[in-house]
Write a protein that holds these residues in place. Structure first.
Motif, PDB file in Angstrom:
ATOM      1  N   HIS A 150      -9.764  18.015 -38.340  1.00 31.70           N
ATOM      2  CA  HIS A 150      -8.993  19.035 -37.637  1.00 31.70           C
ATOM      3  C   HIS A 150      -9.028  19.251 -36.099  1.00 31.70           C
ATOM      4  CE1 HIS A 150      -7.606  20.490 -41.468  1.00 31.70           C
ATOM      5  NE2 HIS A 150      -8.550  20.301 -41.981  1.00 31.70           N
ATOM      6  N   THR A 151     -10.542  18.974 -35.687  1.00 30.81           N
ATOM      7  CA  THR A 151     -10.557  19.239 -34.217  1.00 30.81           C
ATOM      8  C   THR A 151      -9.701  17.969 -33.525  1.00 30.81           C
ATOM      9  OG1 THR A 151     -12.801  19.976 -34.653  1.00 30.81           O
ATOM     10  CG2 THR A 151     -12.361  19.106 -32.227  1.00 30.81           C
ATOM     11  N   ILE A 152      -9.809  16.596 -34.020  1.00 31.49           N
ATOM     12  CA  ILE A 152      -8.979  15.661 -33.417  1.00 31.49           C
ATOM     13  C   ILE A 152      -7.196  16.094 -33.383  1.00 31.49           C
ATOM     14  CG2 ILE A 152      -8.185  13.476 -33.623  1.00 31.49           C
ATOM     15  CD1 ILE A 152     -10.906  12.579 -34.684  1.00 31.49           C
ATOM     16  N   SER A 153      -7.227  16.496 -34.607  1.00 34.05           N
ATOM     17  CA  SER A 153      -5.800  16.904 -34.910  1.00 34.05           C
ATOM     18  C   SER A 153      -5.253  18.059 -33.895  1.00 34.05           C
ATOM     19  CB  SER A 153      -5.185  17.334 -36.226  1.00 34.05           C
ATOM     20  OG  SER A 153      -5.885  18.604 -36.545  1.00 34.05           O
ATOM     21  N   ALA A 154      -6.229  19.179 -33.492  1.00 37.03           N
ATOM     22  CA  ALA A 154      -5.905  20.080 -32.648  1.00 37.03           C
ATOM     23  C   ALA A 154      -5.734  19.612 -31.370  1.00 37.03           C
ATOM     24  CB  ALA A 154      -6.858  21.141 -32.702  1.00 37.03           C
ATOM     25  N   ALA A 155      -6.772  18.591 -30.958  1.00 30.57           N
ATOM     26  CA  ALA A 155      -6.810  18.110 -29.759  1.00 30.57           C
ATOM     27  C   ALA A 155      -5.391  17.351 -29.198  1.00 30.57           C
ATOM     28  CB  ALA A 155      -7.706  16.910 -29.393  1.00 30.57           C
ATOM     29  N   ILE A 156      -4.785  16.547 -30.260  1.00 36.24           N
ATOM     30  CA  ILE A 156      -3.503  16.050 -30.135  1.00 36.24           C
ATOM     31  C   ILE A 156      -2.265  16.914 -29.829  1.00 36.24           C
ATOM     32  CG2 ILE A 156      -1.824  14.467 -31.395  1.00 36.24           C
ATOM     33  CD1 ILE A 156      -4.142  13.165 -32.818  1.00 36.24           C
ATOM     34  N   ALA A 157      -2.476  18.185 -30.912  1.00 39.52           N
ATOM     35  CA  ALA A 157      -1.454  19.346 -30.810  1.00 39.52           C
ATOM     36  C   ALA A 157      -1.351  19.825 -29.542  1.00 39.52           C
ATOM     37  CB  ALA A 157      -1.788  20.247 -31.977  1.00 39.52           C
ATOM     38  N   ILE A 158      -2.502  19.963 -28.763  1.00 35.55           N
ATOM     39  CA  ILE A 158      -2.485  20.644 -27.490  1.00 35.55           C
ATOM     40  C   ILE A 158      -1.121  19.729 -26.485  1.00 35.55           C
ATOM     41  CG2 ILE A 158      -3.516  21.151 -25.038  1.00 35.55           C
ATOM     42  CD1 ILE A 158      -6.158  21.757 -26.881  1.00 35.55           C
ATOM     43  N   PRO A 159      -1.364  18.628 -26.220  1.00 35.20           N
ATOM     44  CA  PRO A 159      -0.368  17.928 -25.437  1.00 35.20           C
ATOM     45  C   PRO A 159       0.786  17.740 -26.114  1.00 35.20           C
ATOM     46  CG  PRO A 159      -2.169  16.391 -26.354  1.00 35.20           C
ATOM     47  CD  PRO A 159      -2.654  17.683 -26.593  1.00 35.20           C
ATOM     48  N   ALA A 160       0.856  18.102 -27.461  1.00 38.98           N
ATOM     49  CA  ALA A 160       2.018  17.822 -28.325  1.00 38.98           C
ATOM     50  C   ALA A 160       2.845  19.124 -28.119  1.00 38.98           C
ATOM     51  CB  ALA A 160       1.690  17.896 -29.774  1.00 38.98           C
ATOM     52  N   GLY A 161       2.225  20.187 -27.848  1.00 45.82           N
ATOM     53  CA  GLY A 161       3.211  21.505 -27.566  1.00 45.82           C
ATOM     54  C   GLY A 161       3.756  21.258 -25.993  1.00 45.82           C
ATOM     55  N   PHE A 162       3.210  20.784 -25.067  1.00 46.16           N
ATOM     56  CA  PHE A 162       3.776  20.389 -23.806  1.00 46.16           C
ATOM     57  C   PHE A 162       5.098  19.317 -24.125  1.00 46.16           C
ATOM     58  CE2 PHE A 162      -0.272  21.679 -22.174  1.00 46.16           C
ATOM     59  CZ  PHE A 162       0.244  22.455 -21.080  1.00 46.16           C
ATOM     60  N   VAL A 163       4.906  18.308 -25.187  1.00 48.63           N
ATOM     61  CA  VAL A 163       5.761  17.340 -25.304  1.00 48.63           C
ATOM     62  C   VAL A 163       6.759  18.060 -26.059  1.00 48.63           C
ATOM     63  CG1 VAL A 163       6.426  15.282 -26.655  1.00 48.63           C
ATOM     64  CG2 VAL A 163       4.216  15.537 -25.489  1.00 48.63           C
ATOM     65  N   VAL A 164       6.602  19.002 -27.282  1.00 50.48           N
ATOM     66  CA  VAL A 164       7.831  19.566 -27.768  1.00 50.48           C
ATOM     67  C   VAL A 164       8.746  20.351 -26.754  1.00 50.48           C
ATOM     68  CG1 VAL A 164       8.085  21.250 -29.495  1.00 50.48           C
ATOM     69  CG2 VAL A 164       6.623  19.388 -29.880  1.00 50.48           C
ATOM     70  N   ALA A 165       7.970  21.254 -25.921  1.00 53.35           N
ATOM     71  CA  ALA A 165       8.499  22.047 -25.188  1.00 53.35           C
ATOM     72  C   ALA A 165       9.513  21.177 -24.195  1.00 53.35           C
ATOM     73  CB  ALA A 165       7.764  22.717 -24.114  1.00 53.35           C
ATOM     74  N   LYS A 166       9.021  20.160 -23.643  1.00 56.73           N
ATOM     75  CA  LYS A 166       9.860  19.092 -22.588  1.00 56.73           C
ATOM     76  C   LYS A 166      11.094  18.609 -23.176  1.00 56.73           C
ATOM     77  CE  LYS A 166       7.654  20.176 -18.952  1.00 56.73           C
ATOM     78  NZ  LYS A 166       8.133  20.921 -17.728  1.00 56.73           N
ATOM     79  N   ILE A 167      10.584  17.863 -24.626  1.00 55.57           N
ATOM     80  CA  ILE A 167      11.781  17.296 -25.128  1.00 55.57           C
ATOM     81  C   ILE A 167      13.057  18.017 -25.437  1.00 55.57           C
ATOM     82  CG2 ILE A 167      12.322  15.821 -27.339  1.00 55.57           C
ATOM     83  CD1 ILE A 167       9.739  14.377 -26.923  1.00 55.57           C
ATOM     84  N   LEU A 168      12.493  19.304 -25.928  1.00 52.28           N
ATOM     85  CA  LEU A 168      13.685  20.162 -26.364  1.00 52.28           C
ATOM     86  C   LEU A 168      14.385  20.890 -25.309  1.00 52.28           C
ATOM     87  CD1 LEU A 168      12.066  21.961 -29.527  1.00 52.28           C
ATOM     88  CD2 LEU A 168      13.660  19.870 -29.490  1.00 52.28           C
ATOM     89  N   GLU A 169      13.338  20.911 -24.083  1.00 53.42           N
ATOM     90  CA  GLU A 169      14.071  21.302 -22.917  1.00 53.42           C
ATOM     91  C   GLU A 169      15.310  20.242 -22.457  1.00 53.42           C
ATOM     92  OE1 GLU A 169      12.931  22.513 -18.409  1.00 53.42           O
ATOM     93  OE2 GLU A 169      11.460  22.483 -19.965  1.00 53.42           O
ATOM     94  N   HIS A 170      14.872  19.048 -22.386  1.00 53.99           N
ATOM     95  CA  HIS A 170      15.561  18.035 -21.680  1.00 53.99           C
ATOM     96  C   HIS A 170      16.733  17.277 -22.675  1.00 53.99           C
ATOM     97  CE1 HIS A 170      13.719  18.041 -17.702  1.00 53.99           C
ATOM     98  NE2 HIS A 170      12.612  18.067 -18.305  1.00 53.99           N
ATOM     99  N   HIS A 171      16.381  17.511 -23.806  1.00 52.92           N
ATOM    100  CA  HIS A 171      17.278  16.796 -25.153  1.00 52.92           C
ATOM    101  C   HIS A 171      17.012  17.667 -26.225  1.00 52.92           C
ATOM    102  CE1 HIS A 171      16.866  12.874 -23.153  1.00 52.92           C
ATOM    103  NE2 HIS A 171      15.591  13.043 -22.914  1.00 52.92           N
TER     104      HIS A 171
END
Length: 418
Positions: A150-171
Motif C-alpha cells: 500500500h505504501t508503494i501504491s500510495a507513492a505512485i498515487a502522489i504523482p498520479a494526482g498531478f498526472v490526472v489533473a494535468k491530463i484532464l486539464e489539457h485533454h
C-alpha cells in the motif's frame, strides 16, 4: 518458505504496489464517477461504480473453493486469470478513444464493465492467490507485506494526482480518460511480470478430506459459520463496513459541488487522499506487528465513522483535510482486513473460508449501493448518505470490539504446523 522468503517478500510487495498504484489513475471512487457523469451516465451507475470490481470477485470463489483446497501448485492458474484481470482496461481505453464521441452510452458501458470483468477474472483465483500468499509469507511478516504494497501504491498515487489533473486539464473529456486507462495498463503489465517471478513453495500438510464436490462444499459452508462464532462476528463487521458504499460513490462529486472546482480538481483530491494512505500504511504496519490486525481494523473503522459523521456538517474548507483522513482510514481498514483474513480462518480450510468472506460481501454491497441510490434519489442530500455511513461503520467498531483476537490462540499453532 524460509528459503525463498526474501525473494517472495519483495515480489509480493512490489507487484501489489504496482497493481494498486496503476489503479489510482482510474480510481473507481474518485476518477470514474466523474468520468461517467461527464458522459451522461445515470445516477444508479455512478452509485454502483465503487463496488463493480468487488462484485465480480464475490461469487467465483464459492464455485472453486473445493478445487483450490485440492490444488498443489496455484501460481500457473493465477497467471492465466491475471491476463483477464488486466485486459479489460485496455479495451476500455480503446472504447473511450474510438466510441465515446459517436456512442457515449457504449463508452459508459465499457468503463463500467471494465472493473466488473476484471473482478470476475480475478475472482476465480482470489482464494488461490490468498492461499499462495499464506504459504509463501509467514504470519509475522504478512502485515508488513501489505504495508509495503500500500505504501508503494500510495507513492505512485502522489504523482498520479498531478498526472490526472494535468491530463484532464489539457485533454478534457474521453481522450484524457482514455490516456489515464492506458497509463494504468502499463502499471498492470509491470505488476504481472513481477508476479510471474514469485517462487511458489510447497503446501503445508493438510488433513485428508478426500474429494469434495461443489454441492457438498456449498452445503457445508453454513455449518462452518454456525460452528465458529468468532468468524461469524467478523463477518457481521465486514457486512457493516459495506456501509461505506452508501456515500462513497458521490463523495468526489459532493466535494466538487460544495467547492465549485472543475473536474481536474479530482487530481488534488487524489493527492490528499494519498498523503493519508501513506501515513495510514506506516501506522497500520506498526500497530499490526505490535498489537495485531484486529486493533488496526478497529482504529480504521472508528476513524471512518468519525470522518463521515463530520461530513454531515463539514464546511468547504475542510474537504482537503477530510480526504487526508479518508486515506488514513482506508489504509488501516485495508491492511487490517488483509491481515486478519489470513489469521482468523483455520489452516486446513482456508480457501473455503476465503470464499465465504468474499461471497458474504455481495448482498451487503448491493444493499449499501441500493440504499445510497434511493436516499440520493429521494433526498438529493449527501449529508443523509454520510450519516448512514457513519452509523454503519460505528456499529462495525462495536462488533470488532467483541471479536476474540485470533493471533495468540489460533495462528501460532497453525504456523508451527506449517
Amino acid at each position: 518458505m524460509r528459503l525463498f522468503l526474501a525473494r517472495n517478500y519483495l515480489l509480493h510487495s512490489f507487484e501489489g504496489g504496482l497493481y494498486m498504484g496503476g489503479m489510482a489513475f482510474v480510481s473507481v471512487a474518485t476518477v470514474l464517477p466523474v468520468l461517467v457523469a461527464s458522459l451522461g451516465g445515470p445516477d444508479w451507475v455512478i452509485a454502483a461504480l465503487p463496488m463493480t470490481m468487488a462484485l465480480g470477485m464475490q461469487i467465483p470463489p464459492l464455485l472453486v473453493a473445493h478445487r483450490v483446497e485440492r490444488m498443489y501448485w496455484l501460481k500457473p492458474l493465477i497467471l492465466l486469470t491475471g491476463i483477464g484481470q488486466r485486459l479489460p482496461y485496455l479495451l476500455a481505453a480503446l472504447a473511450l478513444l474510438w466510441l465515446a464521441p459517436s456512442h457515449p452510452q457504449v463508452a459508459v458501458a465499457a468503463v463500467v464493465l471494465c472493473p466488473l470483468l476484471s473482478g470476475l477474472a480475478g475472482g476465480f483465483t482470489l482464494s488461490a492467490w490468498q492461499e499462495l500468499v499464506a504459504k509463501t509469507i509467514p504470519a509475522q511478516r504478512r502485515a508488513s507485506v501489505w504495508t509495503i504494497r500500500h505504501t508503494i501504491s500510495a507513492a505512485i498515487a502522489i504523482p498520479a494526482g498531478f498526472v490526472v489533473a494535468k491530463i484532464l486539464e489539457h485533454h478534457p473529456g474521453p481522450t484524457g480518460y482514455a490516456m489515464l486507462h492506458l497509463i494504468a495498463v502499463g502499471f498492470l503489465a509491470m505488476s504481472y511480470c513481477m508476479f510471474a517471478l514469485v517462487r511458489e513453495t510447497d503446501l503445508p500438510p493438510r488433513p485428508g478430506q478426500g474429494r469434495v464436490t461443489l454441492g457438498q462444499s456449498l452445503r457445508a459452508m453454513p455449518e462452518l459459520i454456525r460452528a465458529d462464532r468468532n468468524f461469524a462476528r467478523y463477518m457481521v463487521s465486514r457486512l457493516l463496513m459495506a456501509g461505506l458504499l452508501v456515500s462513497a460513490p458521490r463523495l468526489a462529486l459532493h466535494v466538487l459541488h460544495v467547492t465549485g472546482k472543475p473536474d481536474s480538481y479530482v487530481g488534488s483530491l487524489l493527492q490528499m487522499q494519498t498523503v493519508g494512505l501513506i501515513t495510514g500504511n506506516l501506522l497500520a504496519g506498526w500497530l499490526g506487528d505490535r498489537f495485531g490486525p484486529r486493533w488496526v481494523l478497529m482504529a480504521g473503522a472508528a476513524l471512518l465513522a468519525g470522518l463521515y459523521g463530520w461530513l454531515v456538517v463539514a464546511p468547504p474548507w475542510a474537504m482537503v483535510v477530510i480526504f487526508v483522513l479518508l486515506g488514513l482510514g482506508q489504509a488501516m481498514n485495508m491492511i487490517g482486513t488483509s491481515t486478519l483474513n489470513l489469521e482468523i480462518v483455520p489452516l486446513d480450510r482456508r480457501p473455503t473460508y476465503f470464499a465465504i468472506l468474499s461471497a458474504m460481501g455481495l448482498p451487503s454491497m448491493l444493499l449499501a449501493s441500493g440504499t445510497g441510490y434511493l436516499l440520493w434519489r429521494f433526498t438529493g442530500r449527501f449529508e443523509v448518505l454520510s450519516a448512514v455511513t457513519a452509523c454503519a461503520t460505528g456499529l462495525a467498531v462495536l462488533v470488532l470490539w467483541s471479536l476474540r483476537d485470533p493471533r495468540a490462540p489460533r495462528t501460532q499453532p497453525q504456523e508451527a504446523e506449517a
